[in-house]
Design a protein around this motif. Structure first.
Motif, PDB file in Angstrom:
ATOM      1  N   GLU A 146       0.877  -1.093   0.041  1.00  0.00           N
ATOM      2  CA  GLU A 146       0.049  -0.065  -0.026  1.00  0.00           C
ATOM      3  C   GLU A 146       0.840   1.292  -0.087  1.00  0.00           C
ATOM      4  O   GLU A 146       0.533   2.232  -0.697  1.00  0.00           O
ATOM      5  CB  GLU A 146      -0.844   0.001   1.248  1.00  0.00           C
ATOM      6  N   ILE A 151       1.191   1.360  -3.950  1.00  0.00           N
ATOM      7  CA  ILE A 151      -0.161   2.023  -4.542  1.00  0.00           C
ATOM      8  C   ILE A 151      -0.388   3.395  -4.282  1.00  0.00           C
ATOM      9  O   ILE A 151      -1.019   4.089  -5.009  1.00  0.00           O
ATOM     10  CB  ILE A 151      -1.139   1.022  -3.891  1.00  0.00           C
ATOM     11  N   GLU A 201      -6.835   2.943   1.100  1.00  0.00           N
ATOM     12  CA  GLU A 201      -5.596   2.630   1.268  1.00  0.00           C
ATOM     13  C   GLU A 201      -4.874   2.780   2.468  1.00  0.00           C
ATOM     14  O   GLU A 201      -4.054   2.017   3.136  1.00  0.00           O
ATOM     15  CB  GLU A 201      -4.794   2.716   0.004  1.00  0.00           C
ATOM     16  N   GLU A 203      -2.738  -3.753  -7.979  1.00  0.00           N
ATOM     17  CA  GLU A 203      -4.050  -3.829  -7.635  1.00  0.00           C
ATOM     18  C   GLU A 203      -4.861  -4.734  -8.440  1.00  0.00           C
ATOM     19  O   GLU A 203      -6.022  -5.172  -8.122  1.00  0.00           O
ATOM     20  CB  GLU A 203      -4.689  -2.434  -8.188  1.00  0.00           C
ATOM     21  N   GLU A 213     -10.835  -4.071  -1.863  1.00  0.00           N
ATOM     22  CA  GLU A 213     -10.211  -4.036  -3.314  1.00  0.00           C
ATOM     23  C   GLU A 213     -10.915  -4.226  -4.536  1.00  0.00           C
ATOM     24  O   GLU A 213     -10.368  -3.903  -5.598  1.00  0.00           O
ATOM     25  CB  GLU A 213      -9.100  -5.180  -2.947  1.00  0.00           C
ATOM     26  N   HIS A 273     -11.351  -0.977  -5.902  1.00  0.00           N
ATOM     27  CA  HIS A 273     -10.083  -0.303  -6.565  1.00  0.00           C
ATOM     28  C   HIS A 273      -9.664  -1.131  -7.851  1.00  0.00           C
ATOM     29  O   HIS A 273      -9.362  -0.310  -8.698  1.00  0.00           O
ATOM     30  CB  HIS A 273      -8.805  -0.702  -5.426  1.00  0.00           C
TER      31      HIS A 273
HETATM   32 FE   LIG Z   1      -6.350  -1.289  -3.178  1.00  0.00          FE
END
Ligand SMILES: [Fe+2]
Ligand SMILES: [Fe+2]
Length: 306
Positions: free
Chosen positions: A86, A90, A121, A181, A212, A215
Motif C-alpha cells: 500500500e 499503491i 489504502e 491492484e 479492493e 479499486h
Molecule cells: Fe487497493
C-alpha cells in the motif's frame, strides 16, 4: 442541463457508480472491528499451509508452541507486506495520477475516485497496524518487525524503475501499481477464506479484500485512460512494467521467512527457501481480473504470459 445522451453516459460510468456508493460500501466508513473481541488465544494466527518454512526438513520436530509462534510471526509478516504494498507501491501511484503532468482521466468523478482510494489504502495500513498490534501484545511479540524493502515485490519495483527519471519513471510506477491492484485481491483471499484460524485475522483481511474489488475498477478505468494517451514507446514501457509487476507479485519472499522461522527457534537459510521456491509449481493465478484489464487496455493477451 446536460442532454439525455450525456446523462445516460454519466449514469453508465463505472466510476460514477462506485464513487456514489463509497460512503456505504467501504471499511473506513464502518464501525471499527472489536479486535480483542474476535481474538481467541487457542486458535492459530495463520494457516500452516501458507507458511513455506513449515514444510522444510526439521520442521516436523517443532513442538506445538514453536509452530504457533511461527504462525503468529507469519501473520505479522503478512500484514507488514500488505502495508508495504500500500505504502510503497499503491499510494504513490494514486498521488501521481492526481498530478497535472500525468495524462490520465481527471474529471471530478475521477478525482473523487482517487481521493477515496487514497483514504481506503491509508485506512488499510491502519487496519494492518491495529490488528498486528493486538497480535504483538497477546502473543508477546513486540520485537517482530519487517522493513518495507525486504519484500520481493518492493524490490521488484525498485529494479523496474532503476535508472529512470521523470515521466518514464512515473509511467513505470503507475503500471507497477496496476499489477498490484490486479493481484492484491487474490493475495488477501488466501487468508480471508482460511478456516480454523484466528477470527480477528480472517475478518480484518476480508474487510480489506472487499474494498479492493472497487479499486480494481478504479485502476482499470484510470490506467486505461492513461495507456491510451501514451505514445507507442511509452506504451511498451507501460506493458513491460506491468509484466514485471505481475512477475514480482508471484515471486517468493526469502529473508522475511528466515525471521519468521527464528521466532519458533527454527533456523533456516535463504538458500534453502530459494531452492524450495524454485521446486514448487508457480502458484495458480486468478486470471479473470487480468484478462479484463488487458481487454480494457487493448493489450494482446499473448504479450502477458499468464
Ligand atoms: Fe487497493
Ligand atoms: Fe488496500
Amino acid at each position: 442541463m446536460p442532454g439525455t445522451a450525456a446523462r445516460e453516459e454519466y449514469e453508465r460510468d463505472l466510476l460514477v457508480q462506485l464513487t456514489r456508493r463509497w460512503g456505504r460500501r467501504v471499511a473506513v466508513k464502518k464501525d471499527e472491528l472489536d479486535l480483542d473481541g474476535h481474538f481467541d488465544a487457542d486458535l492459530p494466527d495463520f494457516p500452516e499451509h501458507l507458511v513455506p518454512v513449515l514444510s522444510l526438513p526439521g520442521a516436523e520436530k517443532l513442538d506445538r508452541d514453536a509452530r504457533r509462534r511461527i504462525l503468529s510471526a507469519a501473520w505479522i509478516a503478512y500484514n507488514a507486506k500488505t502495508a508495504a504494498i500500500e505504502d510503497e507501491i499503491i499510494l504513490p501511484a494514486c498521488r501521481l495520477m492526481l498530478q497535472e503532468r500525468i495524462p490520465v482521466r481527471r474529471d471530478d468523478v475521477a478525482v473523487d475516485a482517487l481521493h477515496q482510494t487514497i483514504i481506503d489504502e491509508h485506512y488499510h495500513i491502519l487496519m494492518c497496524h491495529n490488528a498486528v498490534g493486538v497480535t504483538r501484545r497477546r502473543r508477546d511479540m513486540a520485537d517482530v518487525r519487517f522493513a518495507p524493502d525486504v519484500w520481493s515485490v518492493v524490490q521488484g519495483r525498485a529494479a523496474a524503475r532503476a535508472g529512470l527519471s521523470g515521466f518514464d519513471r512515473d509511467v513505470v510506477d503507475i503500471a507497477f501499481s496496476l499489477a498490484a491492484e490486479t493481484t492484491i485481491s487474490g493475495f488477501l483471499s488466501t487468508l480471508s477464506t482460511a478456516h480454523d484460524i484466528q477470527p480477528m485475522n480472517r475478518i480484518t483481511t476480508d474487510m480489506h479484500r472487499r474494498d479492493e474489488s472497487g479499486h480494481a475498477v478504479v485502476f482499470r478505468e484510470l490506467c486505461g485512460s492513461l495507456y491510451r494517451n501514451l505514445d507507442s514507446g511509452q506504451q511498451r514501457m507501460f506493458r513491460e512494467a506491468l509484466i514485471s509487476g505481475l512477475t514480482a507479485f508471484r515471486s517468493a519472499d526469502l529473508e522475511p521467512w528466515v525471521a519468521v522461522a527464528a521466532q519458533g527457534g527454527f533456523e533456516v537459510g535463504v538458500d534453502q527457501l530459494r531452492e524450495q521456491a524454485a521446486a514448487r509449481p508457480v502458484p495458480k493465478r486468478d486470471t479473470g481480473p487480468l484478462q479484463l484489464l488487458l481487454d480494457d487496455l487493448g493489450i494482446d493477451h499473448d504479450l502477458v504470459r499468464t
